[in-house]
Design a protein around this motif. Sequence first.
Motif, mmCIF file in Angstrom:
data_model
loop_
_atom_site.group_PDB
_atom_site.id
_atom_site.type_symbol
_atom_site.label_atom_id
_atom_site.label_comp_id
_atom_site.label_asym_id
_atom_site.label_seq_id
_atom_site.Cartn_x
_atom_site.Cartn_y
_atom_site.Cartn_z
ATOM 1 N N SER A 1 32.546 45.329 54.560
ATOM 2 C CA SER A 1 33.719 44.854 55.299
ATOM 3 C C SER A 1 34.087 43.463 54.782
ATOM 4 O O SER A 1 33.280 42.770 54.164
ATOM 5 C CB SER A 1 33.436 44.814 56.791
ATOM 6 N N ALA A 2 35.307 43.072 55.051
ATOM 7 C CA ALA A 2 35.788 41.771 54.585
ATOM 8 C C ALA A 2 34.999 40.621 55.191
ATOM 9 O O ALA A 2 34.855 39.571 54.565
ATOM 10 C CB ALA A 2 37.277 41.619 54.908
ATOM 11 N N VAL B 1 33.030 46.065 46.463
ATOM 12 C CA VAL B 1 34.218 46.682 47.065
ATOM 13 C C VAL B 1 34.358 46.149 48.486
ATOM 14 O O VAL B 1 33.511 46.400 49.341
ATOM 15 C CB VAL B 1 34.118 48.223 47.075
ATOM 16 N N VAL B 2 35.432 45.394 48.710
ATOM 17 C CA VAL B 2 35.683 44.782 50.007
ATOM 18 C C VAL B 2 36.795 45.553 50.705
ATOM 19 O O VAL B 2 37.895 45.693 50.174
ATOM 20 C CB VAL B 2 36.092 43.297 49.839
ATOM 21 N N LEU C 1 41.339 38.359 52.256
ATOM 22 C CA LEU C 1 41.462 38.370 50.800
ATOM 23 C C LEU C 1 41.060 37.014 50.217
ATOM 24 O O LEU C 1 40.333 36.949 49.217
ATOM 25 C CB LEU C 1 42.890 38.731 50.390
ATOM 26 N N ALA C 2 41.501 35.923 50.839
ATOM 27 C CA ALA C 2 41.145 34.582 50.358
ATOM 28 C C ALA C 2 39.625 34.393 50.377
ATOM 29 O O ALA C 2 39.047 33.845 49.430
ATOM 30 C CB ALA C 2 41.833 33.518 51.206
ATOM 31 N N ARG C 3 38.971 34.870 51.440
ATOM 32 C CA ARG C 3 37.514 34.764 51.531
ATOM 33 C C ARG C 3 36.860 35.559 50.413
ATOM 34 O O ARG C 3 35.961 35.068 49.722
ATOM 35 C CB ARG C 3 37.026 35.263 52.887
ATOM 36 N N ALA C 4 37.296 36.812 50.216
ATOM 37 C CA ALA C 4 36.714 37.663 49.172
ATOM 38 C C ALA C 4 36.909 37.043 47.793
ATOM 39 O O ALA C 4 35.977 37.004 46.981
ATOM 40 C CB ALA C 4 37.325 39.059 49.225
ATOM 41 N N LYS D 1 34.378 41.452 39.338
ATOM 42 C CA LYS D 1 33.509 42.279 40.174
ATOM 43 C C LYS D 1 34.210 42.772 41.436
ATOM 44 O O LYS D 1 33.808 43.759 42.030
ATOM 45 C CB LYS D 1 32.266 41.489 40.599
ATOM 46 N N LEU D 2 35.252 42.067 41.836
ATOM 47 C CA LEU D 2 35.909 42.334 43.110
ATOM 48 C C LEU D 2 36.862 43.523 43.034
ATOM 49 O O LEU D 2 37.695 43.612 42.129
ATOM 50 C CB LEU D 2 36.692 41.100 43.568
#
Length: 186
Positions: free
Chosen positions: A33-34, A52-53, A76-79, A87-88
């Motif tokens: 999860s995010a 995978v977020v 999204l900013a955190r990820a 990798k994201l």
Amino acid sequence: CLDLSDQTGLGARGVSMALDQLARDGMRCVIGSADAKLWEDRSLVDSLDLAVVKGFQSPKGPAQPPAPPEWFAGALARAEALIPPDKLVVALGMMGHAWRSGQPGLREISYVEGITETADHRGGVVFVPRAGALRLRYMDAVGRVNEAWLPDAAGLQNQLIRVDQGVGVAVWPSVPRTRRCGACST
């Protein structure tokens, strides 16, 4: 991939041990999860091939859209701050959740199923910009209120625009679940 999206508090050591068992000769990939804490562990993230977020929330009630624009931007900013772009992978949600009065819990529904059920019952469909999603509402044959939030093309396009170049994008789920569809041909 190891799907840990329901395990937001799982520690990096447990994740690493599970990955060691599952990915002996293969790709090291985690789905989360995010808001998962595991993305904060730099050594774990560095050991992954893919992270995978999920770019959507698991709803807690009927009045919660899957990925409101402000929530998505923060997630999204955190990820992007915690995971290198190579990798994201950001997974965009393609399923909605429906609620029916008098019944506990929510059920997952597809776009086609939600629109079809709403049309079958002459209900209303409204795009809610602040939610970045469609809100469906109708009364079924026995008088129960049915509500759902669904992602739609406009909301998904707005999410895609926010994702940085070089970051992967996935569709979640990648294979739709089979459901009744009155308007679909076989």
